[in-house]
Design a protein around this motif. Sequence first.
Motif, PDB file in Angstrom:
ATOM      1  N   ALA A 562     -91.134 -64.725 -34.971  1.00  0.00           N
ATOM      2  CA  ALA A 562     -91.077 -65.693 -33.885  1.00  0.00           C
ATOM      3  C   ALA A 562     -92.495 -66.106 -33.538  1.00  0.00           C
ATOM      4  O   ALA A 562     -93.443 -65.337 -33.725  1.00  0.00           O
ATOM      5  N   SER A 563     -92.637 -67.342 -33.048  1.00  0.00           N
ATOM      6  CA  SER A 563     -93.955 -67.859 -32.676  1.00  0.00           C
ATOM      7  C   SER A 563     -93.939 -68.270 -31.216  1.00  0.00           C
ATOM      8  O   SER A 563     -92.911 -68.713 -30.685  1.00  0.00           O
ATOM      9  N   LEU A 564     -95.080 -68.135 -30.560  1.00  0.00           N
ATOM     10  CA  LEU A 564     -95.217 -68.561 -29.182  1.00  0.00           C
ATOM     11  C   LEU A 564     -96.660 -68.956 -28.924  1.00  0.00           C
ATOM     12  O   LEU A 564     -97.553 -68.631 -29.710  1.00  0.00           O
ATOM     13  N   SER A 565     -96.878 -69.660 -27.816  1.00  0.00           N
ATOM     14  CA  SER A 565     -98.223 -70.066 -27.420  1.00  0.00           C
ATOM     15  C   SER A 565     -98.384 -69.833 -25.928  1.00  0.00           C
ATOM     16  O   SER A 565     -97.401 -69.602 -25.205  1.00  0.00           O
ATOM     17  N   PHE A 566     -99.617 -69.918 -25.452  1.00  0.00           N
ATOM     18  CA  PHE A 566     -99.921 -69.641 -24.058  1.00  0.00           C
ATOM     19  C   PHE A 566    -100.719 -70.806 -23.483  1.00  0.00           C
ATOM     20  O   PHE A 566    -101.650 -71.309 -24.118  1.00  0.00           O
ATOM     21  N   SER A 567    -100.359 -71.198 -22.270  1.00  0.00           N
ATOM     22  CA  SER A 567    -101.025 -72.347 -21.657  1.00  0.00           C
ATOM     23  C   SER A 567    -102.288 -71.965 -20.912  1.00  0.00           C
ATOM     24  O   SER A 567    -103.144 -72.810 -20.669  1.00  0.00           O
ATOM     25  N   GLY A 568    -102.406 -70.699 -20.520  1.00  0.00           N
ATOM     26  CA  GLY A 568    -103.574 -70.268 -19.770  1.00  0.00           C
ATOM     27  C   GLY A 568    -104.295 -69.117 -20.430  1.00  0.00           C
ATOM     28  O   GLY A 568    -103.699 -68.325 -21.176  1.00  0.00           O
ATOM     29  N   ALA A 569    -105.594 -69.019 -20.160  1.00  0.00           N
ATOM     30  CA  ALA A 569    -106.384 -67.925 -20.722  1.00  0.00           C
ATOM     31  C   ALA A 569    -106.039 -66.621 -20.001  1.00  0.00           C
ATOM     32  O   ALA A 569    -105.590 -66.616 -18.860  1.00  0.00           O
ATOM     33  N   GLY A 570    -106.241 -65.519 -20.700  1.00  0.00           N
ATOM     34  CA  GLY A 570    -105.974 -64.207 -20.119  1.00  0.00           C
ATOM     35  C   GLY A 570    -105.496 -63.242 -21.190  1.00  0.00           C
ATOM     36  O   GLY A 570    -105.472 -63.564 -22.383  1.00  0.00           O
ATOM     37  N   THR A 571    -105.109 -62.069 -20.757  1.00  0.00           N
ATOM     38  CA  THR A 571    -104.587 -61.062 -21.668  1.00  0.00           C
ATOM     39  C   THR A 571    -103.126 -60.827 -21.329  1.00  0.00           C
ATOM     40  O   THR A 571    -102.784 -60.541 -20.171  1.00  0.00           O
ATOM     41  N   TYR A 572    -102.271 -60.946 -22.341  1.00  0.00           N
ATOM     42  CA  TYR A 572    -100.833 -60.863 -22.142  1.00  0.00           C
ATOM     43  C   TYR A 572    -100.243 -59.728 -22.983  1.00  0.00           C
ATOM     44  O   TYR A 572    -100.766 -59.387 -24.046  1.00  0.00           O
ATOM     45  N   LEU A 573     -99.137 -59.181 -22.490  1.00  0.00           N
ATOM     46  CA  LEU A 573     -98.349 -58.224 -23.254  1.00  0.00           C
ATOM     47  C   LEU A 573     -97.047 -58.902 -23.645  1.00  0.00           C
ATOM     48  O   LEU A 573     -96.305 -59.400 -22.787  1.00  0.00           O
ATOM     49  N   VAL A 574     -96.791 -58.943 -24.949  1.00  0.00           N
ATOM     50  CA  VAL A 574     -95.550 -59.518 -25.462  1.00  0.00           C
ATOM     51  C   VAL A 574     -94.632 -58.373 -25.852  1.00  0.00           C
ATOM     52  O   VAL A 574     -95.031 -57.459 -26.575  1.00  0.00           O
ATOM     53  N   SER A 575     -93.423 -58.399 -25.367  1.00  0.00           N
ATOM     54  CA  SER A 575     -92.426 -57.400 -25.723  1.00  0.00           C
ATOM     55  C   SER A 575     -91.180 -58.127 -26.227  1.00  0.00           C
ATOM     56  O   SER A 575     -91.218 -59.340 -26.481  1.00  0.00           O
ATOM     57  N   ALA A 576     -90.077 -57.387 -26.398  1.00  0.00           N
ATOM     58  CA  ALA A 576     -88.843 -58.009 -26.881  1.00  0.00           C
ATOM     59  C   ALA A 576     -87.657 -57.151 -26.476  1.00  0.00           C
ATOM     60  O   ALA A 576     -87.782 -55.941 -26.237  1.00  0.00           O
ATOM     61  N   GLN A 577     -86.505 -57.793 -26.398  1.00  0.00           N
ATOM     62  CA  GLN A 577     -85.253 -57.083 -26.179  1.00  0.00           C
ATOM     63  C   GLN A 577     -84.151 -57.772 -26.972  1.00  0.00           C
ATOM     64  O   GLN A 577     -84.218 -58.973 -27.236  1.00  0.00           O
ATOM     65  N   LYS A 578     -83.168 -56.985 -27.375  1.00  0.00           N
ATOM     66  CA  LYS A 578     -82.020 -57.526 -28.098  1.00  0.00           C
ATOM     67  C   LYS A 578     -80.763 -57.034 -27.402  1.00  0.00           C
ATOM     68  O   LYS A 578     -80.373 -55.877 -27.537  1.00  0.00           O
TER      69      LYS A 578
END
Length: 905
Positions: A562-578
Motif C-alpha cells: 500500500a502507498s500513502l503520502s503526508f501533507s505536513g512535515a513531522g514524524t509519523y507512526l504507520v500501523s495497520a489492522q485487518k
Amino acid sequence: MKKTLCKSGLSLFLVLLLVLSPLSLSARAASFTDSDYAAAVDTTANTYKDSYSGPSDSIFPWLIMTLGRSDAKFSTTYLASAATRTFYYDQLDVVEAGTSASGIAKAILALSAMGFDATALDTNGAGATIDAVGTLLHLEDGSFQSADNSEIYVNTLCYALLALDCGAYPDTAMSWDYALSQMVDTAVQNREHLKDAILDAQDSGGGWAWDGGSNVDTNTTAVAVTALAPYYSGDAGVEAAVNKALAWLKTQYLPAGFGYISDYGADASSTALVILALLSMGTDPCTYEYAVGSAADLMEALMAFRGDAGMIGADNNAFYNEQGARAVLAYREFLGLTTTAPVRYYIFGNYATDFNANLFILSDGTGGGSGETQVNSRSASVRIESGDATLLPKTSVTVTNQSPDLSPYGLTYDYLIPSAMHAMVSAMASRGLSVSSPDFMAAGGYITVIGGLAASDTAPRSYWSFYINNQAATLGAANYALVNGDSVVFYLASCDDNWSIINRYAYFIQESLSCLTGQNVSLTLLDETGNAVSGAELLVSTAGGSSAETATDIITDENGQASLSFSGAGTYLVSAQKIVDSVNTISRPYCRVSVSEPYVPSYINVTLSVTGVNGILLSSRTVTVAEGSSAFDALHSALSAAGVDLEYTGSGSTAYVVSIGGLAAFDYGDNSGWLYFVNGVAPSVGCGAYTLSAGDTVEFRYTEDWQAGSSAAGGEEEETSIDADAVLSPFADGDSVSSWAREGMARAVSLEILRGDDTGAIRPQDAVTRGEFCAMLLRTLGWAVPDTYSPRFSDATEQDWYWPWVQAAADMGIITGTGGGHFRPGDPVTRQDMAVMLSRAFAVENGDTPTVFSDRDEASAYALDAVEALASAGLMEGNGEEFLPLASATREMAAVVLVRCLDRD
C-alpha cells in the motif's frame, strides 16, 4: 547462528523442559509423559558429567549433541570442567590429524552444538584457529572407504553431509591459483558429491548397509534418510531414494509394540533412529502407517524399552539411552510446531549453546578465565502488543546476564548470556510498567501475564508468544539468548478451541522511511510465515502520541503493499489492522516515517563588479542568489547573465577562477591572477568557500602581483580542486547528483571509491547495500581486493562480486554480521550501521559534547555510541533534529561521508 542460554545445575533445567510446548505431550503419545522426557535427558546429562574416556570415546560426541540440542545446555561449571575442555582439545587433535572422516564429521557436529564456529576453532585463546570444515572438504574419497575400497562407510558419508548442514557451513574452499591468476575451488567433498555417494550405495531393495553392501539394516537406512531429508524437495534422485527407503523401513516394523529390532536384538536404537528419520520428513511417529490401514505409535514402542531410572534401552545401555533421548527431543519439538513441519535434529540453529570461548578455553588457570561467570551484555529493542493495544512501544535497552534479576520469576540460573526476558523486564521497568505480580507473571521461563493480560487455556484461548527479528521464537523468553541488535516483540495471540491462531503476527518490511511532503511511500505487510497480508487498513498517528491514531481507508493489495503520502512535515507512526467479523486478525505492525518539507531556498541581493587590467569587465550591479551562496556562485550567476566567459576549476568550496572574459591567471606573470574582496576586505578563504550575506558588496579584481596582499579568487590549493561536472558528466545520470553531494561524489569517483554500473549510471539516490558499502569502505582505506580471506558468512559466496570485500571487512573487525552466520549483504545499509562501520574503520570516538538527536531512542543500543561519535565529529549529519538511524543510506550520502572520513584521517 542464533544461540541459547546456559544455566547452572543440570537438575535445575528440568523445570524448563517441562513447559516448552503449550501442547501436552500426551496429546499424541498416550504412554509418553513429561516425566519420561525429563528422565531421558537427565540420565543423558548424568552420563555426560560422569564419564569421558578420551579420544576413542564414541558416545561422548553424541551426548554433547543431545545436551546441546535440549534446553538444558551446559552450566558454567561444566563449561570450565576438565572433561569438557579435554574433549574440546581432543576434537582439535582429530581434526588436525585429518585421517578419520567419521571423527572429523562428529567433531564438527559436537562442537557446532556447543556453539562454536567449526570453520574457526580457537586453539589457544589468542586468535589462532583451525578450520574443521575445510579439513572435511579436502578429504579424499578413500577416507570414506576401507583400505581395499571394498567397503563404503555409508554412516560416515551421512555424518559428513549432516556436519555441513548442521551450521549451514560452506562446501567450497576457495584459494588463489597463481598459475591461473584466479580463485579456484579446491574442495574434494561437497554436498552434491556426498549425496551422490550415499545414493550410489543404496541397495536395490531400498535400504542401506553400513558397508555399502547388500546386508542392509534399519539403523543405517534411517540415518541415510535423515541426512538426505533436507534435499528431498527439488532433487528427484533424492526423492526417489528416500521414498524407496521409507517403503523398505515399513517392511521391517514389528507390530505389537516392538517397534524395530536391530542386528543386535531388541533395543531402543533402531526405533529411535527411525523416529528421527520420520520426523526429518515431517511424519508423525505416533500415527505411523507401516501398512495400508495399519498404524502404529512408535513413541509408545520406544517407551516400552524403558529401564531403571527412566533410561531408554535394554540393560540401561548408555548408547541406547542417548539415541532414545535424541528421538524424545525431536518428537517434543514436533509437538511444539503449529504445522506439521520437518524436525531436522542435526541442524542446530537456535539450539546451539552459547559458549564463552575465553571462559572455556582459558579456565584451566593459564589466564583469562577463572571459572566464574563473566558479565556479558547485549543490546536489543523490545515492543509488547496485545490485540489492538500496544502495551510497550519500541524501547531500546542494554542488559547483562546478571541484571535485571530474574529470581522473582523462579529463574535462579547462572546465565552466561542475557535472555529475551532480561530485555523485556528492563524495557518495561524503564517505561514505568509493573514487573511484579499480578500485573506481570512468568512460569518456568514462559510469560503468562503481561500488563494484567493473562494467557488462557480456556475459551477464548490465548498465549504470550514472542518474535525475534520478525521470526517466531522456538524457545521460552528465558531460554532465548540475545544477540546484539535483536528486535524482540511480545504478542498475545488469540486461538480457537484447536489452538489455531486467530490473530497472526504481522510486520512491515520497512521499519523506518523518510520522504518529502506529498511524496508517496510504499509499505509491504507480511505475516509471521512471510506471506503477504492483504485487506489490511493503514492507520496513522504522530510519533510520541501527540495525535490520535486515524484510519486512512488505504488497504493493502494482494501483495501486501500500500502507498500513502503526508501533507505536513513531522514524524509519523504507520500501523495497520485487518478486521474480520469485528475482530482484528493481525498484530500491530509499525513503520516510523520522517516527513520533511521540500527545500525552498530564500534569496538575498548582493552587489558585484569585475575589474580587469584595462578597466571594468562587469559594471557594478545587483545579483540575486540563494541564501547560503558563495562569492563564486554570485560571480557565476552575474557573468552568465551578462554573457561573459568564465573558466574555472573545482566546484563548491574548491572552486578556483582561472579566466574571466579571456583574461586568465599568469597572463601577466607568475604572480598574476584574480582576487576578490567582500565589503572591501580580502577574505582568507577561496571565493567558493565564502558564504555571502544580504547586502554584501563583492569585487573581483585582476592583479599582476597577488603577493602584494589579497585573497586569490580560488580554493586553498589549486592541486586539491576537482571539476565535479567534468567527473560526473560521463555518467548517464550524473546530472541527478544532489548539489550538496556533487563534490563528494566526484572525489569518490576520482579516487575509485565509487563506481558506475554496467549501464553507465552512478545511481546517486539509490540505497547502498551492505555489501557495496563494505567495498566502498575498504577502497577508501586503500585496500585492494585481497587474495586470501577467511569465509565468515554463509550468505556471501564466491559468486557475489562483493564477497572478498565482505570477508576482508570481517577479518579486519569492521563488521561482525547479523547473527546466525549471516551478514545480509544485499540489504540496504542503515545510517546507524554505516556509522558503526565507519567508527571502527577510522577509530572515531565520541567527543565531550555529543550531538543529541530527537530520535535518539530509535537507534539500536549497539550503534548509539557510533552515531553520536560520527555526528559530533561532523562526519554525518541528520535531518534537522533527527538522525534517522534506521533509514537507508544512499550512494551519494555514503560517498560524501567516506570522503569526509578520508579528509579527517
